[in-house]
Design an enzyme around this catalytic site. Structure first.
Site, PDB file in Angstrom:
ATOM      1  N   HIS A 192      -0.790  18.388   1.160  1.00  0.00           N
ATOM      2  CA  HIS A 192       0.167  17.313   0.928  1.00  0.00           C
ATOM      3  C   HIS A 192       0.902  17.011   2.232  1.00  0.00           C
ATOM      4  CE1 HIS A 192       4.000  15.537  -0.401  1.00  0.00           C
ATOM      5  NE2 HIS A 192       3.398  15.217  -1.528  1.00  0.00           N
TER       6      HIS A 192
ATOM      7  N   ARG B  94      -1.710  12.295   0.222  1.00  0.00           N
ATOM      8  CA  ARG B  94      -2.793  13.192  -0.159  1.00  0.00           C
ATOM      9  C   ARG B  94      -4.093  12.405  -0.207  1.00  0.00           C
ATOM     10  NH1 ARG B  94      -1.039  15.259  -5.814  1.00  0.00           N
ATOM     11  NH2 ARG B  94       0.280  13.408  -5.795  1.00  0.00           N
TER      12      ARG B  94
ATOM     13  N   LYS C 183      -4.872   9.099  -2.531  1.00  0.00           N
ATOM     14  CA  LYS C 183      -3.609   8.589  -3.053  1.00  0.00           C
ATOM     15  C   LYS C 183      -3.247   7.289  -2.346  1.00  0.00           C
ATOM     16  CE  LYS C 183      -2.822  11.891  -5.995  1.00  0.00           C
ATOM     17  NZ  LYS C 183      -2.754  11.624  -7.451  1.00  0.00           N
TER      18      LYS C 183
ATOM     19  N   ASP D 180       2.113   5.044   1.354  1.00  0.00           N
ATOM     20  CA  ASP D 180       3.542   5.123   1.041  1.00  0.00           C
ATOM     21  C   ASP D 180       4.301   5.156   2.360  1.00  0.00           C
ATOM     22  OD1 ASP D 180       6.167   5.913   0.384  1.00  0.00           O
ATOM     23  OD2 ASP D 180       5.508   7.152  -1.297  1.00  0.00           O
TER      24      ASP D 180
ATOM     25  N   CYS E 261       7.113   6.348   3.255  1.00  0.00           N
ATOM     26  CA  CYS E 261       7.801   7.575   3.664  1.00  0.00           C
ATOM     27  C   CYS E 261       6.899   8.484   4.488  1.00  0.00           C
ATOM     28  CB  CYS E 261       8.372   8.326   2.470  1.00  0.00           C
ATOM     29  SG  CYS E 261       7.148   9.184   1.446  1.00  0.00           S
ATOM     30  N   TYR E 262       5.563   8.368   4.278  1.00  0.00           N
ATOM     31  CA  TYR E 262       4.645   9.209   5.042  1.00  0.00           C
ATOM     32  C   TYR E 262       4.480   8.721   6.482  1.00  0.00           C
ATOM     33  CZ  TYR E 262       3.733  11.463   0.635  1.00  0.00           C
ATOM     34  OH  TYR E 262       3.895  12.150  -0.541  1.00  0.00           O
TER      35      TYR E 262
ATOM     36  N   ASP F  85       8.644   1.884  -0.239  1.00  0.00           N
ATOM     37  CA  ASP F  85       7.364   2.586  -0.301  1.00  0.00           C
ATOM     38  C   ASP F  85       6.221   1.648   0.105  1.00  0.00           C
ATOM     39  OD1 ASP F  85       4.890   3.359  -1.409  1.00  0.00           O
ATOM     40  OD2 ASP F  85       5.739   4.203  -3.213  1.00  0.00           O
TER      41      ASP F  85
ATOM     42  N   ASP G 186      15.041   1.680  -1.069  1.00  0.00           N
ATOM     43  CA  ASP G 186      15.946   2.790  -1.377  1.00  0.00           C
ATOM     44  C   ASP G 186      16.301   3.495  -0.081  1.00  0.00           C
ATOM     45  OD1 ASP G 186      14.026   5.089  -0.937  1.00  0.00           O
ATOM     46  OD2 ASP G 186      12.993   4.124  -2.612  1.00  0.00           O
TER      47      ASP G 186
ATOM     48  N   HIS H 245      13.415   5.938   1.492  1.00  0.00           N
ATOM     49  CA  HIS H 245      12.355   5.275   2.245  1.00  0.00           C
ATOM     50  C   HIS H 245      12.895   4.581   3.493  1.00  0.00           C
ATOM     51  CE1 HIS H 245       9.986   5.929  -1.454  1.00  0.00           C
ATOM     52  NE2 HIS H 245       8.960   5.944  -0.613  1.00  0.00           N
TER      53      HIS H 245
END
Length: 438
Positions: A228, A270, A273, A276, A278-279, A365, A372, A375
């Site tokens: 992850h 991952r 997936k 996103d 945040c990654y 995201d 938010d 993020h």
């Protein structure tokens, strides 16, 4: 007969029904590519406007969050230091600040979250927790100054971290709480930046994190789980801070991490997936750390064809001494050299600015999601990493062609191991290392 065989023998057979995962992926790709297609067809001056970081709107969104949060935020009552960190760190990345009264209120609030026996809780009167301790300490470092830094009780903090430490090298998040790689990183990060890291705290931590590296190459939250992005950053950063990063299989880790950047230009957390925002930090940050470990990676690749030194598959345990790990965080940024990043930094900036940024302020995201503070924090952190990814020094201004959009998009540089603005880290380092060692 399998569906594959049936299609081979009967070309007119209907295709198999797509999975939920496939449908979700196609929908996200469609939304992202519509934005990119629009961007490609508009005039250059309009493209510049689309790529502009909406600084004023982001500041307005962030400042409002410090003064008032609606009833929907009650679910985050046990995460209030995190809200402080996400907001204040985002403001610092923008090179901005808030008035003294707001800063003093934040310091006083976090002091009320500090447990008499060490560590910080998610709110006044709650149980101390390593994750909210990390958030509180990073917030206080971000605010800076004597009042903020001196408010941290380092002696009690050390006692709290020792109580959370487990014989197998892991840390509990709180009394009777879960044990995972996230707890290892947040504990080691706090101890390192406060200058209280010692042999007792790092004992067996490397063994625990090593047991979480998966067959894919990434790092899971606990042994036997799936690799992850968030846990990979945590595990890698912790291994660097304790001086045992050479024990990880770094070539395999690189291979897993770089392939998490997909056709949308952003990172997924991952395998299989969705992208996103945040990654941009969790995966982008891990790859940025790996970029600084190229000499170790090259050595491991050269040795891969030779017989390994030990039968358990490890490179050999690292016998760290205080002299080895005590100041790794500081040396990491002062032994910097220009290297080409392992990921497509301009493409990631494109995803953040065009797909994750809301023009009214705040980041998200992916298209279709709401903004938010979480993020906003990690998209901006990832954007900063991208902008400085080619720099000769961690804070040397990048060339204009490496900053997507107008050069006014340039953010403050961060320390990639702690995710605090570099200038604030240096102030904290001087403050805590000037005091007597624990």
């Amino acid at each position: 007969m399998s569906e594959e065989s049936e299609r081979t023998t009967n070309p007119s057979a209907p295709p198999p029904c797509p999975t939920v995962t496939q449908r979700d992926q196609w929908m996200v790709e469609s939304q992202v590519f519509q934005i990119y297609q629009l961007f490609a067809t508009i005039p250059r001056n309009a493209q510049t406007l689309m790529l502009e970081l909406q600084r004023d709107n982001h500041m307005q969104y962030l400042s409002k969050g410090l003064r008032h949060l609606g009833p929907a935020f009650s679910v985050l009552d046990a995460n209030r230091p995190w809200l402080c960190y996400w907001i204040f760190h985002s403001i610092a990345l923008l090179g901005e600040s808030v008035d003294d009264e707001l800063e003093d209120n934040a310091i006083d609030f976090l002091n009320r979250c500090q447990d008499p026996n060490g560590g910080y809780a998610g709110g006044p009167g709650q149980m101390p927790h390593i994750a909210t301790t990390y958030a509180a300490v990073n917030t206080l470092i971000t605010l800076g100054g004597q009042k903020s830094l001196a408010s941290i009780n380092r002696d009690k903090m050390y006692g709290f971290l020792r109580r959370m430490k487990q014989p197998d090298g892991g840390f509990r998040m709180h009394d009777e709480g879960e044990i995972d790689v996230r707890a290892c990183y947040t504990a080691i990060s706090v101890a390192s930046v406060l200058n209280i890291l010692d042999d007792e705290l790092i004992q067996n931590v490397g063994d625990y994190i090593l047991s979480c590296q998966t067959y894919e190459g990434g790092i899971a939250g606990e042994p036997g789980s799936e690799a992850h992005g968030g846990y990979t950053f945590c595990g890698l950063a912790a291994m660097i801070l304790i001086g045992e990063v050479n024990r990880l299989d770094l070539p395999r880790l690189v291979d897993w991490a770089v392939f998490r950047q997909g056709k949308e230009c952003g990172f997924q957390g991952r395998t299989n997936k969705l992208v996103d925002g945040c990654y941009s930090f969790w995966q982008g940050g891990a790859v940025a750390l790996l970029q600084r470990l190229s000499s170790i990676i090259n050595k491991q690749m050269e040795e891969a064809s030779h017989e390994k030194e030990s039968s358990d598959g490890h490179e050999g345990t690292s016998e760290s001494s205080s002299a080895d790990f005590k100041d790794i965080g500081y040396k990491f940024i002062n032994e910097w050299s220009a290297q080409e990043p392992f990921f497509h930094s301009v493409a990631l900036q494109q995803y953040i600015l065009l797909c994750a940024q809301e023009q009214e302020g705040g980041l998200r995201d992916k298209p279709g999601k709401r903004r938010d503070h979480y993020h906003t924090c990690y998209c901006l952190s990832g954007l900063s990493l991208c902008q400085y990814s080619f720099s000769k020094r961690p804070d040397s201004p990048p060339l204009p062609n490496l900053v997507l959009g107008p050069y006014s998009n340039l953010l403050e540089p961060i320390h990639p191991l702690f995710n605090v603005v570099l200038e604030r880290y240096r102030e904290a380092h001087e403050f805590f290392f000037a005091e007597c060692d624990h």
